[in-house]
Design a protein around this motif. Structure first.
Motif, PDB file in Angstrom:
ATOM      1  N   MET A  97       0.879  -1.177   0.045  1.00 20.34           N
ATOM      2  CA  MET A  97       0.026  -0.201  -0.108  1.00 20.34           C
ATOM      3  C   MET A  97       0.902   1.249   0.070  1.00 20.34           C
ATOM      4  O   MET A  97       0.469   2.161  -0.714  1.00 20.34           O
ATOM      5  CB  MET A  97      -0.929   0.122   1.146  1.00 20.34           C
ATOM      6  N   VAL A  98       2.161   1.432   0.829  1.00 19.29           N
ATOM      7  CA  VAL A  98       2.986   2.558   0.781  1.00 19.29           C
ATOM      8  C   VAL A  98       3.462   2.698  -0.346  1.00 19.29           C
ATOM      9  O   VAL A  98       3.391   3.910  -1.085  1.00 19.29           O
ATOM     10  CB  VAL A  98       3.989   2.155   1.935  1.00 19.29           C
ATOM     11  N   SER A 100       2.355   1.625  -3.478  1.00 22.95           N
ATOM     12  CA  SER A 100       1.418   2.170  -4.619  1.00 22.95           C
ATOM     13  C   SER A 100       0.938   3.846  -4.223  1.00 22.95           C
ATOM     14  O   SER A 100       0.797   4.246  -5.186  1.00 22.95           O
ATOM     15  CB  SER A 100       0.153   1.177  -4.350  1.00 22.95           C
ATOM     16  N   MET A 101       0.869   3.935  -3.040  1.00 22.43           N
ATOM     17  CA  MET A 101       0.687   5.407  -2.780  1.00 22.43           C
ATOM     18  C   MET A 101       1.686   6.248  -3.312  1.00 22.43           C
ATOM     19  O   MET A 101       1.463   7.311  -3.905  1.00 22.43           O
ATOM     20  CB  MET A 101       0.419   5.846  -1.185  1.00 22.43           C
ATOM     21  N   CYS A 104       1.443   6.271  -7.014  1.00 21.99           N
ATOM     22  CA  CYS A 104       0.414   7.387  -7.352  1.00 21.99           C
ATOM     23  C   CYS A 104       0.680   8.814  -7.183  1.00 21.99           C
ATOM     24  O   CYS A 104       0.439   9.546  -7.922  1.00 21.99           O
ATOM     25  CB  CYS A 104      -1.069   6.912  -6.460  1.00 21.99           C
ATOM     26  N   CYS A 105       1.254   9.213  -6.289  1.00 20.67           N
ATOM     27  CA  CYS A 105       1.786  10.248  -5.881  1.00 20.67           C
ATOM     28  C   CYS A 105       2.834  11.190  -7.105  1.00 20.67           C
ATOM     29  O   CYS A 105       2.938  12.092  -7.435  1.00 20.67           O
ATOM     30  CB  CYS A 105       2.447  10.687  -4.805  1.00 20.67           C
TER      31      CYS A 105
END
Length: 112
Positions: A97-98, A100-101, A104-105
């Motif tokens: 999750m980290v 992928s964030m 994304c950013c």
């Protein structure tokens, strides 16, 4: 751990209580009793209502072996390994999750 045992015992007891009328519960309890060589939920054969005793799939040698206890006897030696695998899975998911964030950013920052 006692709360988990009680909750699991109550869950099994709820399945035993509807053993006669619910085919899914009957199949679940039958398979559980076969797999763990046990009978009933918390007390053995006495967990079943009297009108269902003729349909119960318990074997004579398992009448006094409650399924909740037999399940936790089987689980106890492997509890450390099970917890370690679950914790490792959670860590891997958090890392995913980290990452992928971060991705994304980075994509959002480069977009016009």
């Amino acid at each position: 751990m006692d709360n988990v045992k009680d909750a699991f015992g109550n869950y099994l007891q709820s399945k035993v209580n509807v053993y006669k009328g619910d085919t899914d519960a009957k199949l679940f309890i039958h398979n559980f009793q076969e797999a763990f060589h046990c009978c009933g939920a918390k007390s053995g054969i006495s967990d079943y209502p009297v009108d269902t005793l003729t349909e119960v799939s318990c074997k004579l040698e398992t009448y006094q072996k409650p399924c909740a206890e037999e399940f936790f006897k089987t689980l106890a030696p492997n509890l450390g390994k099970t917890a370690a695998v679950a914790f490792l899975g959670a860590v891997i998911m958090i890392i995913g999750m980290v990452l992928s964030m971060m991705f994304c950013c980075a994509v959002r920052k480069d977009s016009p």
